[in-house]
Design an enzyme around this catalytic site. Structure first.
Site, PDB file in Angstrom:
ATOM      1  N   LYS A  39       0.838  -1.199   0.000  1.00 25.07           N
ATOM      2  CA  LYS A  39       0.000   0.000   0.000  1.00 25.07           C
ATOM      3  C   LYS A  39       0.876   1.254   0.000  1.00 25.07           C
ATOM      4  O   LYS A  39       2.072   1.176   0.293  1.00 25.07           O
ATOM      5  CB  LYS A  39      -0.909  -0.010   1.234  1.00 25.07           C
ATOM      6  N   ARG A 136     -11.088  -0.133  14.433  1.00 21.87           N
ATOM      7  CA  ARG A 136     -10.761   0.725  13.296  1.00 21.87           C
ATOM      8  C   ARG A 136     -11.543   0.249  12.080  1.00 21.87           C
ATOM      9  O   ARG A 136     -12.488   0.871  11.657  1.00 21.87           O
ATOM     10  CB  ARG A 136      -9.244   0.653  13.067  1.00 21.87           C
ATOM     11  N   TYR A 258      16.150  29.546   9.798  1.00 21.81           N
ATOM     12  CA  TYR A 258      14.904  30.214  10.192  1.00 21.81           C
ATOM     13  C   TYR A 258      14.733  30.211  11.706  1.00 21.81           C
ATOM     14  O   TYR A 258      14.977  29.196  12.366  1.00 21.81           O
ATOM     15  CB  TYR A 258      13.706  29.491   9.583  1.00 21.81           C
ATOM     16  N   MET A 306      12.487  24.062   3.545  1.00 24.82           N
ATOM     17  CA  MET A 306      11.759  23.325   2.509  1.00 24.82           C
ATOM     18  C   MET A 306      12.707  22.502   1.638  1.00 24.82           C
ATOM     19  O   MET A 306      12.442  21.346   1.316  1.00 24.82           O
ATOM     20  CB  MET A 306      10.962  24.297   1.636  1.00 24.82           C
TER      21      MET A 306
HETATM   22  C1  LIG Z   1      -0.252  -1.871   6.807  1.00 21.11           C
HETATM   23  C2  LIG Z   1      -0.822  -3.185   7.205  1.00 21.11           C
HETATM   24  C3  LIG Z   1      -0.008  -4.324   7.322  1.00 21.11           C
HETATM   25  C4  LIG Z   1       1.507  -4.265   7.232  1.00 21.11           C
HETATM   26  O1  LIG Z   1       2.019  -3.785   8.452  1.00 21.11           O
HETATM   27  P1  LIG Z   1       3.589  -3.687   8.752  1.00 21.11           P
HETATM   28  O2  LIG Z   1       3.644  -3.279  10.163  1.00 21.11           O
HETATM   29  O3  LIG Z   1       4.129  -2.665   7.819  1.00 21.11           O
HETATM   30  O4  LIG Z   1       4.169  -5.039   8.499  1.00 21.11           O
HETATM   31  C5  LIG Z   1      -0.619  -5.543   7.548  1.00 21.11           C
HETATM   32  N1  LIG Z   1      -1.969  -5.634   7.708  1.00 21.11           N
HETATM   33  C6  LIG Z   1      -2.783  -4.553   7.620  1.00 21.11           C
HETATM   34  C7  LIG Z   1      -4.238  -4.719   7.805  1.00 21.11           C
HETATM   35  C8  LIG Z   1      -2.233  -3.300   7.382  1.00 21.11           C
HETATM   36  O5  LIG Z   1      -3.032  -2.221   7.342  1.00 21.11           O
END
Ligand SMILES: *Cc1c(COP(=O)(O)O)cnc(C)c1O
Length: 369
Positions: A39, A136, A258, A306
């Protein structure tokens, strides 16, 4: 995106190390299946390059967060299973069918929606997400009871995987880990026998009792440490380097950057480096982070701008810090988890924040870019 040939910063992604990490996890969880979570563009590393490299190692199950990510991934992967973890919003059902994406169904409402489209066509493989302690996504206890009371998944939906997600896998002693596993196991006994999945990267290291039939690592594939604060068992995949643009001699009392948040304590030298928060080098690393010239760590002084950061390089000879010299920001002497911690964040956020301005290089182990 045009090739960033003149960019002062280079992001190098070691696909051979990625593949090694995949093999390592796969061996560790055998006979369970090792999937890959890609993802957010493979945590910022580029799913277009990462996913085929994993597929070449035999990975056949991939997880994305969103339908559009799944559609893009389908273009680069042939026959692999692609699961969409969340956000299959109303209206996206047809896209899932057309592109052969497997929705992870998180609520009774989603189940009804996908059953409606699947019914008219051939059977649709889906995953079912049961919430065991995240609050969630996924069916809660009451929804799960309702589903079973109604006779399970409706016609047309083919249950290919049941999953849940651990809230505290990075804290092995946390009592929620065992409680979630117990809730998951007890939910499974009420379903037909289908493949089950609970563990993310850290979850894999909680032991074989957490592996079930399939594991879903993300960050560990990309070199993040799933065992913090213990030593990292994974190989480094990402290296971020940026070049020194200018070096100046500064007198005691000079302020840097800054807000004049750093005052030079004694005569020394400041190097200005060409990467900043627009590149995902988070602002909280100002006056807190570090970089490395070769293997020597030097502190970031002043705020992160930046496009620029400033380093106190007084400890190094001038010949080691000529303009043009590459400085390591992530990787090598600056392990990603340590850099993230210095900025008050985690490796996940650093990786997914890395911007698009870098010159990106992919190594596949054969020396080719
Ligand atoms: C992002 C995610 C993972 C992977 O998690 P990591 O900690 O990066 O290994 C696995 N399962 C679900 C549902 C996730 O949202």
């Amino acid at each position: 995106m045009t090739a960033a040939r003149h960019a002062p910063a280079t992001l190098t992604i070691d696909l051979a190390a990625l593949r090694t990490n995949y093999r390592r996890l796969r061996e560790q969880v055998h006979p369970a299946i090792c999937a890959a979570v890609v993802k957010a563009d493979a945590y910022g590393l580029g799913a277009r390059r990462v996913a085929p490299a994993l597929a070449a190692e035999g990975c056949r199950q991939f997880f994305v967060a969103q339908v559009d990510e799944g559609i893009a991934l389908r273009r680069v992967l042939g026959s692999a299973d692609i699961y969409v973890l969340g956000g299959a919003l109303p209206g996206s059902e047809a896209a899932c069918l057309i592109h052969g994406l497997r929705p992870v169904l998180n609520s009774l409402e989603e189940i009804r929606r996908f059953a409606a489209v699947a019914h008219a066509r051939r059977r649709l493989p889906v995953a079912l997400h049961i919430d065991t302690g995240m609050a969630r996504l996924g069916l809660d206890r009451g929804e799960f009871d309702q589903l079973l009371a109604a006779g399970g998944l409706p016609q047309g939906l083919d249950l290919a995987l049941v999953l849940s997600h651990l809230a505290c896998a990075d804290t092995p002693a946390h009592p929620l880990n065992r409680r979630q596993r117990e809730r998951f196991t007890s939910a499974l006994t009420r379903l037909p026998r289908v493949p089950a999945s609970l563990a993310n990267s850290s979850g894999i290291f909680l032991g074989t009792g957490y592996h079930f039939d399939l594991v879903r690592p993300g960050i560990a594939l990309y070199g993040g440490n799933p065992l913090l604060p213990r030593p990292n068992p994974m190989r480094e995949v990402v290296r971020l380097e940026a070049r020194i643009l200018q070096v100046r001699n500064v007198d005691r009392g000079t302020t840097v950057g800054y807000g004049a948040t750093h005052t030079v304590p004694r005569r020394g030298r400041i190097a200005t480096v060409g990467a900043g928060y627009a590149d995902g080098y988070v602002r909280s690393l100002g006056n807190a982070g570090f970089a490395a010239v070769g293997d020597v760590r030097v502190p970031i002084v002043g705020r992160v701008s930046m496009d620029l950061i400033t380093l106190d390089v007084s400890a190094l000879p001038a010949t080691a810090t000529e303009p043009g010299t590459p400085v390591t920001l992530i990787g090598g002497a600056c392990p990603i988890d340590e850099v993230a911690a210095a900025g008050g964040t985690i490796a996940y956020e650093l990786l997914t924040s890395l911007g698009q301005r870098y010159h990106r290089r992919y190594h596949d182990g054969s020396g080719a870019a």
